[in-house]
Every structure is written in structure tokens, then in C-alpha cells.
Design a protein around this motif. Sequence first.
Motif: not given
Length: 327
Positions: A4-12, A316-323
Motif C-alpha cells: 500500500f505504500e507502493s500504491l500510494k506512491g503511484k496515485i499520490n 485499502k480497496l479504494a487505494i487499489i481502485t485508484a491505482a
Amino acid sequence: MDLFESLKGKINGKNIKIVFPEGVEPRIIGAAVRLKADQILDPVLLGPIDRIKDVAANNGFNVGNLTLIDPNTYPEADFATMVAAFVERRKGKATEEQAQAILRDGNYFGTMLVYLGEVEGMVSGIVHSTGETVRPALQIIKTKPGVSRTSGAFIMQRGRDQERYLFSDCAINIDPSAQELAEIAVQSAKTAELFDIDPKVSMLSFSTKGSAKSPQVDKVAEATKIAQELAPEYVIDGELQFDASYVPSVGAQKAPGSPVAGQATVYVFPELQSGNIGYKIAQRLGHFEAIGPILQGLNKPVSDLSRGANEEDVYKLAIITAAQSLQ
């Protein structure tokens, strides 16, 4: 790196908007407040605005900086645009009058926001069934070219070292054909890449390379060949038993020379029954965290929560969806 840190970096910094049709549910509100506070994405909550605010206040949440939309009081001109787009998309399957009624439903309204580009994705299902969440997506957003069906994958991860795999299809298709299974395999490989998994795809069976004979085995063998032809850029092999896929010594013995045996990272189950059982065994006995289901194959991302999901699952699923919207 933590997933999730990796995904946050992608969508930030991408200003991605995710709509939540179940905006009056406390678990949704809590996750939305966290997502906004962490500056990860911009949540949009649907529902009667006064009720959302009341539920939020009763649970200690401040929704003052969130976007709240009531489908029943949406500006008339904007709603007319949405109705016209829906009627055109359904190609004669809904009249304007029918569309006006259908689009007051949160899942349909939210899906149209995704379709029209007002938001990048949708997360629903915490109080609705999978069918109620997925049906509008299939009718409006539809599947990508070359994909006949959507499918549901789970990210399975364990421990701080982030041992991580992808299991599919564990949520949608009861008994996919060889062609459909091949499409699921290719979509699963693409999903794996998004979540920092190097895809080595195992087409699972109770047989390894012809060790057993049955129509079920033949289906997986055929699906393997189709998947390899559809996506030669990915490493896909089968049919393989789970132990031959996962354990290097067993893979070397049962499938010598296989580029996947003993090192698989993506596991494609032959039908829903085994997929659903398999991921839950890994979750409960193997102590893997099961993240999903992640819907694959749609033109734009829509995610289906379990009705037993908690606030952390929504987050978490919202972060995944954003990614997924970046694909």
C-alpha cells in the motif's frame, strides 16, 4: 516495499476521485475521511446529504471537506445529460423515463459518474450484493476489447517481507470455458504487474502435464494454449497442480523444464468453487491477508466490497481502485 505504500506512491498527487454509492454507511464514511485526511484521493459520497452528515456526526466523523452528492437532488441539467448518455449506452434497452428512475439508484448513478469521467472509479458492495454492484458496471462501463467477462482476483500477502501472490478467479465466474479461462489468466497477469508482482502464471488443475485424464484437465490444457497465444509476452504454463506450482522441488520433479513450476506468482483456478475454497484456506490456515476481490477486465475500475468488510478493507480497496485507474 509494503504494497500500500507502493500504491500510494503511484496515485499520490494525481487527484483521483473515487465514488462510494453507500455514503450513509459508517464504515464507508470512516474510510473516506481517512483517505481525504491522508491526501491519497478525493472521495465522493452518495446519499441523502443530511443523513450522511447525521451518521458522520454520530460516529465522530467530520465530512466537511468531502464531496457529498444526493442522486435525488442532482442538478437538473447534469442529470439530463446523464440520462441521455445512459439511454445511448443501453442502445434501446431503456427509455428516457426508465433511465430517470434507474439512475436514482446509487450504484447506477455512481457507475455513470465513472463512465462520464466525473470520477475515476467506484467502490461499492458493503451493503449491496455482488450482482447489484457489478451489473451496472457490465451494462455501462463494459469489458475491455478482447475480454468477454469480468473476473475477480485476490492479492494474497503474508508477513512483513510481503510474500505476495495473486489468486483468480475467486469471485465471479462459476465454470468458465477454456477461452474465458485464458482471458482470466491474461487479465490476472496484468493485474499482478500493477501490484508489483512479477507474473508467472500457473493454470491450476488436479493434473500436472497429463498425469490425469478428464474433460476438466483438457479444459485447463486448452486454456493454457489459448492464453499463451493471446499474450506471448507473459510466462504462462499449465496444467499444473498447486504443489508443482509452488514448491520448487516438486515442480522440478513433476514438470521439469517448466518456466512456472515451483515459482508461480499468479494462480488461475479452473472454476469458481476451487478458487473460492483455495483463497479462504490460504487466508484462514496459511494466515495470508486476502485483499479483494479486485474486478478485472472492465474499461474503468469498479470494486466490489464484501458485506463483512471493515473500515480498513474499504480504505485499502479504494487505494487499489485508484491505482487501477492508472492502467
